[in-house]
Scaffold this active site. Structure first.
Site, PDB file in Angstrom:
ATOM      1  N   HIS A 132       0.865  -1.176   0.000  1.00 46.67           N
ATOM      2  CA  HIS A 132       0.000   0.000   0.000  1.00 46.67           C
ATOM      3  C   HIS A 132       0.907   1.233   0.000  1.00 46.67           C
ATOM      4  CE1 HIS A 132      -2.805   2.935   1.833  1.00 46.67           C
ATOM      5  NE2 HIS A 132      -3.794   2.114   1.522  1.00 46.67           N
ATOM      6  N   ASP A 209       3.046  -4.664   7.796  1.00 44.92           N
ATOM      7  CA  ASP A 209       1.832  -3.866   7.681  1.00 44.92           C
ATOM      8  C   ASP A 209       0.664  -4.835   7.874  1.00 44.92           C
ATOM      9  OD1 ASP A 209      -0.487  -2.722   6.753  1.00 44.92           O
ATOM     10  OD2 ASP A 209       0.439  -1.770   5.010  1.00 44.92           O
ATOM     11  N   GLN A 212      -4.515  -5.230   6.738  1.00 42.91           N
ATOM     12  CA  GLN A 212      -5.492  -6.210   6.254  1.00 42.91           C
ATOM     13  C   GLN A 212      -5.411  -7.524   7.027  1.00 42.91           C
ATOM     14  OE1 GLN A 212      -7.857  -5.445   4.164  1.00 42.91           O
ATOM     15  NE2 GLN A 212      -7.041  -3.440   3.613  1.00 42.91           N
ATOM     16  N   LYS A 235     -10.306  -1.166  10.450  1.00 40.98           N
ATOM     17  CA  LYS A 235     -10.410  -2.351   9.585  1.00 40.98           C
ATOM     18  C   LYS A 235     -10.685  -3.623  10.391  1.00 40.98           C
ATOM     19  CE  LYS A 235      -7.313  -0.384   6.123  1.00 40.98           C
ATOM     20  NZ  LYS A 235      -8.114   0.126   5.008  1.00 40.98           N
ATOM     21  N   CYS A 373      -4.750   2.393  -3.699  1.00 38.59           N
ATOM     22  CA  CYS A 373      -3.518   2.908  -3.074  1.00 38.59           C
ATOM     23  C   CYS A 373      -2.366   1.932  -3.273  1.00 38.59           C
ATOM     24  CB  CYS A 373      -3.719   3.201  -1.587  1.00 38.59           C
ATOM     25  SG  CYS A 373      -4.944   4.458  -1.277  1.00 38.59           S
TER      26      CYS A 373
HETATM   27  N1  PLP Z   1      -1.808  -0.802   4.507  1.00 40.56           N
HETATM   28  C1  PLP Z   1      -2.762  -1.527   3.921  1.00 40.56           C
HETATM   29  C2  PLP Z   1      -2.428  -2.895   3.426  1.00 40.56           C
HETATM   30  C3  PLP Z   1      -4.053  -1.018   3.815  1.00 40.56           C
HETATM   31  O1  PLP Z   1      -5.004  -1.758   3.243  1.00 40.56           O
HETATM   32  C4  PLP Z   1      -4.326   0.269   4.313  1.00 40.56           C
HETATM   33  C5  PLP Z   1      -5.660   0.872   4.165  1.00 40.56           C
HETATM   34  O2  PLP Z   1      -6.347   0.628   3.194  1.00 40.56           O
HETATM   35  C6  PLP Z   1      -3.300   0.975   4.929  1.00 40.56           C
HETATM   36  C7  PLP Z   1      -2.052   0.416   5.005  1.00 40.56           C
HETATM   37  C8  PLP Z   1      -3.526   2.334   5.509  1.00 40.56           C
HETATM   38  O3  PLP Z   1      -4.364   2.256   6.598  1.00 40.56           O
HETATM   39  P1  PLP Z   1      -4.923   3.557   7.316  1.00 40.56           P
HETATM   40  O4  PLP Z   1      -5.504   4.411   6.218  1.00 40.56           O
HETATM   41  O5  PLP Z   1      -5.953   3.049   8.250  1.00 40.56           O
HETATM   42  O6  PLP Z   1      -3.774   4.219   7.996  1.00 40.56           O
END
Ligand code: PLP
Length: 415
Positions: A132, A209, A212, A235, A373
């Protein structure tokens, strides 16, 4: 067969849990809502909504500072929430749980603090091509400041990390590997323990990360073999604006503060300041107390379910979606990861993903369309974006059927 454990929770029933999520009773125009955009954010059970409302209704005060009952109650709830997160992550201690606004801020914290202190010209950060933007851009920012280099780890046509290429990239220049537990664009479950083991071989740290992953699997930071783990409350059925950075104690102890302000200090004078102990060193300013309380309620809710049965239910939804997809000739899955969780990404003929998303929305089916993203991953596949259906524990096979009825209609309208 052994007898069921006496404390084992009641068997998981997705229809029954739907009752816990008031928003699922909503209609979109004259149709019931089929919410298949859970990778963007999940819906909230009543216990979370009530925990946040009760906090503001009954206990609201600032934490750690004031000498009165409400502040004591707010502080107790806030710190109990931290302890709940520590249990959820199987953290050896509560002090290793740092509140952030979400995954994005957690990764920025590590990049700026650890990266700012340790990275030198010639050092390398590896990040997979499926990350992401939140696990790419913070590294680009710190590389620009330090002269280190961000190097992508290739992804195969299936949408999996190319492990042979990863091994070739690992050498003593690599100081940290940034990897997502589950791809938000393709659903790929990465072999994090194996990747972490290989990273350790060259002395590199591993940041996972978990944005998900935490929603789909029980998390055990030690079993993952990571040094840092980041996830977002929204999430995992909790509120927006709250998330967590977990880190190994010795690393966190050695890292400089990320932001300055109240709470993160021990003493302040114009001659210089000293820092509070963990975890407060990284928590400048008034935190999102209600968010922490709501997140703890969400984690308690999740842990009250039969997690194995939830994992099996979500796997069934994905398998059923793939089965139905095979019957629709115009549908082209993007990536075919062998290990996947909760996400199905695809294209419909040459229709633009946004147009498909609009038709589905008109039929009450909420999905996401776009690059998710993950622009480098889209570039890897030579596409501008995908349509993404993403599942949570409250989704049903009936909703998958509604997705495919809506896709048949989209074929008629768009192809
Ligand atoms: N990393 C992954 C794999 C994500 O799916 C997301 C959000 O869609 C993020 C990071 C960023 O999360 P947040 O916007 O809650 O900080």
């Amino acid at each position: 067969m052994s007898a069921p454990h006496p404390l084992r929770p009641a068997a998981f029933d997705p229809q029954a849990v739907r009752e816990d999520f008031p928003i699922l009773a909503r209609r979109v125009g004259d149709r019931p809502l089929a919410y298949l955009d859970n990778a963007a954010t999940s819906q909230k059970p009543r216990v979370v909504i009530d925990a946040v409302a009760d906090y503001y209704r009954l206990h609201n005060a600032n934490v750690h500072r004031a000498a009165h009952l409400l502040s004591d109650e707010a502080t107790a709830a806030f710190e109990e929430a931290r302890a709940q997160v520590a249990r959820f992550l199987r953290s050896p201690s509560v002090e290793q749980v740092i509140w952030t606004r979400g995954t994005t801020e957690a990764i920025n914290l590590v990049a700026a603090s650890w990266g700012g202190a340790h990275l030198r010209p010639g050092d390398r950060i590896l990040a997979t091509e499926m990350e992401h933007h939140s696990n790419i851009v913070p590294w680009q920012l710190i590389c620009a400041r330090t002269g280190a280099e961000l190097v992508p780890v290739p992804v195969t046509e299936r949408g999996e990390v190319d492990l042979a290429a990863y091994e070739r990239l690992l050498d003593e220049r690599v100081k940290l590997v940034a990897v997502t537990q589950v791809s938000n664009a393709l659903g790929t479950v990465n072999p994090v323990p194996e990747m972490a083991r290989l990273a350790k071989g060259v002395g590199a740290l591993v940041l996972v990360d978990g944005a998900q992953g935490a929603a789909h699997f029980p998390v055990d930071v030690a079993a993952l073999g990571c040094d840092f783990y980041a996830f977002s409350g929204h999430k995992v059925y909790g509120p927006t604006g709250i998330g967590v950075l977990w880190g190994k104690r010795e690393l966190l102890e050695a890292m400089p503060p990320y932001q300055g302000g109240g709470e993160m200090i021990e003493t302040v004078s114009f001659a210089g300041s000293t820092w509070n102990r963990l975890p407060y060193k990284f928590e400048a300013g008034t935190p999102h107390i209600a968010g922490a309380v709501g997140l703890a309620a969400a984690l308690r809710y999740l842990e009250g379910l039969d997690r194995e049965a939830v994992v099996a239910h979500e796997a069934d939804l994905l398998a059923y979606t793939r089965e139905r997809a095979a019957e629709l000739p115009a549908l082209r899955p993007v990536g075919e990861p062998r290990q996947a969780a909760g996400i199905f990404s695809f294209l419909l003929g040459d229709a633009h993903p946004a147009d498909v998303g609009t038709v589905l929305d008109q039929l009450g089916v909420a999905v996401r369309a776009g690059h998710h993203c993950a622009q480098p991953l889209m570039a890897r596949f030579g596409i501008p974006g995908t349509v993404r259906a993403s599942f949570a524990l409250y989704n049903t096979r009936e909703e998958v059927d509604r997705l495919f009825a809506a896709l048949a209609k989209a074929c008629d309208l768009l192809l």
